[in-house]
Motif scaffolding. Structure first.
Motif, PDB file in Angstrom:
ATOM      1  N   SER B  90       0.859  -1.191   0.000  1.00 52.79           N
ATOM      2  CA  SER B  90       0.000   0.000   0.000  1.00 52.79           C
ATOM      3  C   SER B  90       0.890   1.233   0.000  1.00 52.79           C
ATOM      4  O   SER B  90       2.081   1.155   0.349  1.00 52.79           O
ATOM      5  CB  SER B  90      -0.885   0.015   1.249  1.00 52.79           C
ATOM      6  OG  SER B  90      -0.069   0.220   2.398  1.00 52.79           O
ATOM      7  N   ILE B  91       0.314   2.343  -0.372  1.00 53.94           N
ATOM      8  CA  ILE B  91       1.085   3.578  -0.389  1.00 53.94           C
ATOM      9  C   ILE B  91       1.602   3.907   1.016  1.00 53.94           C
ATOM     10  O   ILE B  91       2.739   4.339   1.181  1.00 53.94           O
ATOM     11  CB  ILE B  91       0.231   4.741  -0.936  1.00 53.94           C
ATOM     12  CG1 ILE B  91      -0.216   4.440  -2.366  1.00 53.94           C
ATOM     13  CG2 ILE B  91       1.002   6.049  -0.897  1.00 53.94           C
ATOM     14  CD1 ILE B  91       0.918   4.330  -3.352  1.00 53.94           C
ATOM     15  N   MET B 152      -0.853  -5.750  -4.638  1.00 52.55           N
ATOM     16  CA  MET B 152      -1.664  -4.603  -5.039  1.00 52.55           C
ATOM     17  C   MET B 152      -2.225  -4.795  -6.446  1.00 52.55           C
ATOM     18  O   MET B 152      -3.382  -4.483  -6.718  1.00 52.55           O
ATOM     19  CB  MET B 152      -0.822  -3.316  -5.019  1.00 52.55           C
ATOM     20  CG  MET B 152      -0.457  -2.828  -3.633  1.00 52.55           C
ATOM     21  SD  MET B 152       0.589  -1.347  -3.697  1.00 52.55           S
ATOM     22  CE  MET B 152      -0.619  -0.098  -4.111  1.00 52.55           C
ATOM     23  N   HIS B 153      -1.376  -5.312  -7.303  1.00 53.61           N
ATOM     24  CA  HIS B 153      -1.780  -5.529  -8.687  1.00 53.61           C
ATOM     25  C   HIS B 153      -2.916  -6.546  -8.776  1.00 53.61           C
ATOM     26  O   HIS B 153      -3.905  -6.331  -9.479  1.00 53.61           O
ATOM     27  CB  HIS B 153      -0.579  -5.991  -9.502  1.00 53.61           C
ATOM     28  CG  HIS B 153      -0.843  -6.120 -10.966  1.00 53.61           C
ATOM     29  ND1 HIS B 153      -1.035  -7.326 -11.592  1.00 53.61           N
ATOM     30  CD2 HIS B 153      -0.952  -5.166 -11.937  1.00 53.61           C
ATOM     31  CE1 HIS B 153      -1.242  -7.128 -12.881  1.00 53.61           C
ATOM     32  NE2 HIS B 153      -1.196  -5.817 -13.120  1.00 53.61           N
ATOM     33  N   GLU B 157      -5.510  -2.732  -7.542  1.00 53.81           N
ATOM     34  CA  GLU B 157      -5.202  -1.372  -7.089  1.00 53.81           C
ATOM     35  C   GLU B 157      -4.061  -0.736  -7.862  1.00 53.81           C
ATOM     36  O   GLU B 157      -3.868   0.473  -7.808  1.00 53.81           O
ATOM     37  CB  GLU B 157      -4.841  -1.382  -5.592  1.00 53.81           C
ATOM     38  CG  GLU B 157      -5.993  -1.738  -4.674  1.00 53.81           C
ATOM     39  CD  GLU B 157      -5.518  -1.945  -3.245  1.00 53.81           C
ATOM     40  OE1 GLU B 157      -6.195  -2.679  -2.516  1.00 53.81           O
ATOM     41  OE2 GLU B 157      -4.477  -1.388  -2.870  1.00 53.81           O
ATOM     42  N   LEU B 158      -3.306  -1.575  -8.522  1.00 53.75           N
ATOM     43  CA  LEU B 158      -2.118  -1.070  -9.212  1.00 53.75           C
ATOM     44  C   LEU B 158      -2.189  -1.395 -10.707  1.00 53.75           C
ATOM     45  O   LEU B 158      -2.262  -2.568 -11.086  1.00 53.75           O
ATOM     46  CB  LEU B 158      -0.863  -1.703  -8.603  1.00 53.75           C
ATOM     47  CG  LEU B 158       0.466  -1.266  -9.190  1.00 53.75           C
ATOM     48  CD1 LEU B 158       0.722   0.205  -8.931  1.00 53.75           C
ATOM     49  CD2 LEU B 158       1.600  -2.103  -8.607  1.00 53.75           C
ATOM     50  N   VAL B 200       4.443   5.339  -8.080  1.00 45.92           N
ATOM     51  CA  VAL B 200       3.536   4.215  -7.825  1.00 45.92           C
ATOM     52  C   VAL B 200       2.116   4.741  -7.644  1.00 45.92           C
ATOM     53  O   VAL B 200       1.155   4.211  -8.222  1.00 45.92           O
ATOM     54  CB  VAL B 200       3.971   3.431  -6.569  1.00 45.92           C
ATOM     55  CG1 VAL B 200       2.933   2.348  -6.226  1.00 45.92           C
ATOM     56  CG2 VAL B 200       5.334   2.796  -6.776  1.00 45.92           C
ATOM     57  N   ALA B 201       2.000   5.806  -6.848  1.00 47.91           N
ATOM     58  CA  ALA B 201       0.671   6.364  -6.570  1.00 47.91           C
ATOM     59  C   ALA B 201      -0.036   6.786  -7.855  1.00 47.91           C
ATOM     60  O   ALA B 201      -1.261   6.673  -7.955  1.00 47.91           O
ATOM     61  CB  ALA B 201       0.803   7.549  -5.616  1.00 47.91           C
ATOM     62  N   HIS B 203      -0.135   5.315 -10.503  1.00 49.78           N
ATOM     63  CA  HIS B 203      -0.749   4.153 -11.154  1.00 49.78           C
ATOM     64  C   HIS B 203      -1.713   3.433 -10.217  1.00 49.78           C
ATOM     65  O   HIS B 203      -2.080   2.292 -10.446  1.00 49.78           O
ATOM     66  CB  HIS B 203       0.320   3.177 -11.626  1.00 49.78           C
ATOM     67  CG  HIS B 203       1.233   3.744 -12.651  1.00 49.78           C
ATOM     68  ND1 HIS B 203       1.067   3.568 -14.001  1.00 49.78           N
ATOM     69  CD2 HIS B 203       2.336   4.534 -12.526  1.00 49.78           C
ATOM     70  CE1 HIS B 203       2.008   4.191 -14.669  1.00 49.78           C
ATOM     71  NE2 HIS B 203       2.805   4.795 -13.794  1.00 49.78           N
ATOM     72  N   THR B 204      -2.052   4.118  -9.149  1.00 44.83           N
ATOM     73  CA  THR B 204      -2.855   3.456  -8.126  1.00 44.83           C
ATOM     74  C   THR B 204      -4.273   4.034  -8.095  1.00 44.83           C
ATOM     75  O   THR B 204      -4.472   5.219  -8.303  1.00 44.83           O
ATOM     76  CB  THR B 204      -2.218   3.674  -6.743  1.00 44.83           C
ATOM     77  OG1 THR B 204      -0.933   3.082  -6.736  1.00 44.83           O
ATOM     78  CG2 THR B 204      -3.064   3.047  -5.642  1.00 44.83           C
ATOM     79  N   GLN B 206      -8.185   3.169  -5.931  1.00 45.46           N
ATOM     80  CA  GLN B 206      -8.969   2.269  -5.082  1.00 45.46           C
ATOM     81  C   GLN B 206      -9.922   1.485  -5.976  1.00 45.46           C
ATOM     82  O   GLN B 206     -10.556   2.074  -6.840  1.00 45.46           O
ATOM     83  CB  GLN B 206      -9.752   3.078  -4.032  1.00 45.46           C
ATOM     84  CG  GLN B 206      -8.872   3.887  -3.100  1.00 45.46           C
ATOM     85  CD  GLN B 206      -7.751   3.067  -2.471  1.00 45.46           C
ATOM     86  OE1 GLN B 206      -7.950   1.899  -2.143  1.00 45.46           O
ATOM     87  NE2 GLN B 206      -6.579   3.661  -2.336  1.00 45.46           N
TER      88      GLN B 206
END
Lengths: 207, 207
Positions: B90-91, B152-153, B157-158, B200-201, B203-204, B206
């Motif tokens: 997670s971030i 995450m992926h 989420e990613l 990363v964020a 490409h993120t 919820q």
DNA sequence: ATAAAAATGGATTGTCCAATCCAAAAACGG
DNA sequence: CCGTTTTTGGATTGGACAATCCATTTTTAT
């Protein structure tokens, strides 16, 4: 500003300048190939076709020679790259730069890593002067990268801090080079630089 | 898999294991502080309170000791970090990790760089076995980072390739550490890792 | 308990290598 | 041109350091 902490022994004949240069370039190549610790003064002597007298006439000791090599790599690597860095004011420019770096590593078969970074890593904890010299070279490099980004920012094409971005790109480049050197594979450098370009592109818009 | 190219000299008493460990940890600390070339067998002897016989009883030569140090740092640095790496899904997890790394460098006054990366940089061109060992440590590290991103992926989420992203983050970390070491300033590490998190964020989302 | 194996002490050796030294030759400057 | 400075040759030195050796003590296993 070019403040010189240790001024050169003063006068150098044309011939002297040549000999000195022969020694420095030979040492630079050897240290790139085998590291500083893996390079003896005798190795340098042989490669530069010089005698002990010559080595110690132009350099007080091995550390002085190392400092000269750092200055030389600063000039060669960073200075030699500045024309290209000046064009880093667009995504295409960044892509071209990236392609050049990757291809260069391929040509070298991923050997040696970054001529500046490797010296820095090897000497940082044992030679304070060398650490500072490498620090200066990195500053100059970072500043070169920053130039183009700054131009983009001024033109309103880049919505991010050029300072932070330049530092990040240099760090990514160094890390990519290290991993590429260790794994003997260009992929780390390629992937990392591509990610950096994407990161810049994400903050980019035509004005 | 733990394929062992050079099996240990077989039997080790409890006491023997202790002595061996004393030597390895002492050598690891010295090599972190002063580099491999800046660490003599005599230094190790003294720091580990051991005799020549002991050193050469447990290690065939200096190179063998270096390999043991790499394995030790692999276990300590990468292995010791794996619990934290497991939370990189997670971030917030990434931010916590980043904060830890930056604080650690502050505690060290930016000295030493990465215990693995520094060894790699110093040995890559002179000791093939060491290069391969460091390569393995980096693989393991990368794989640890990849784990969380992969989770995450999977959760949707990613929206980016966890493979490439993990490699990029490790490269940025290594480059950030090198610049932080050279400049004796945590800013490069801080800025670079922050940029990675932002990347990363970006490409993120919820799910 | 005792023989075998492992661990230790510590002096020693041989090599490598940075650095020095004494001249001698070449280039420079007025 | 001639005195001075710079450059060069090459042998040498002194120390550092990796690695070896033989003897002795301690631990293990039966």
């Amino acid at each position: 500003m070019t403040t010189r902490t240790e001024p050169r022994p003063a006068k150098l004949t044309r011939k002297g300048e040549q000999t000195r240069m022969r020694i420095v370039t030979a040492a630079a190549q050897l240290m790139f190939d085998n590291g500083v610790a893996g390079t003896t003064m005798e190795d340098v002597k042989e490669a530069a076709q010089a005698s002990s007298s010559q080595l110690y006439h132009y350099f007080a000791d091995k550390q002085a020679l190392v400092l000269a090599v750092i200055a030389y790599q600063d000039e060669t690597v960073v200075g030699g790259q500045e024309p290209m860095l000046a064009r880093l004011d667009s995504i295409e420019g960044l892509r071209a730069w990236c392609g050049f770096l990757v291809q260069h590593q391929r040509d070298l078969e991923c050997r040696g890593g970054c001529p500046i970074g490797s010296l820095g890593g090897e000497l940082a904890e044992t030679d304070p002067k060398a650490r500072v010299a490498v620090s200066g070279a990195f500053q100059r490099w970072e500043s070169g990268i920053r130039g183009g980004l700054h131009a983009m920012h001024e033109r309103g094409e880049l919505a991010a801090d050029p300072e932070d971005l330049a530092l990040t790109i240099l760090a990514a480049l160094q890390g990519g080079l290290l991993l590429t050197q260790i794994h003997r594979d260009v992929r780390p450098l390629e992937v990392t630089l591509k990610a950096m370009i994407d990161h810049v592109a994400a903050h980019t818009a035509q004005p």
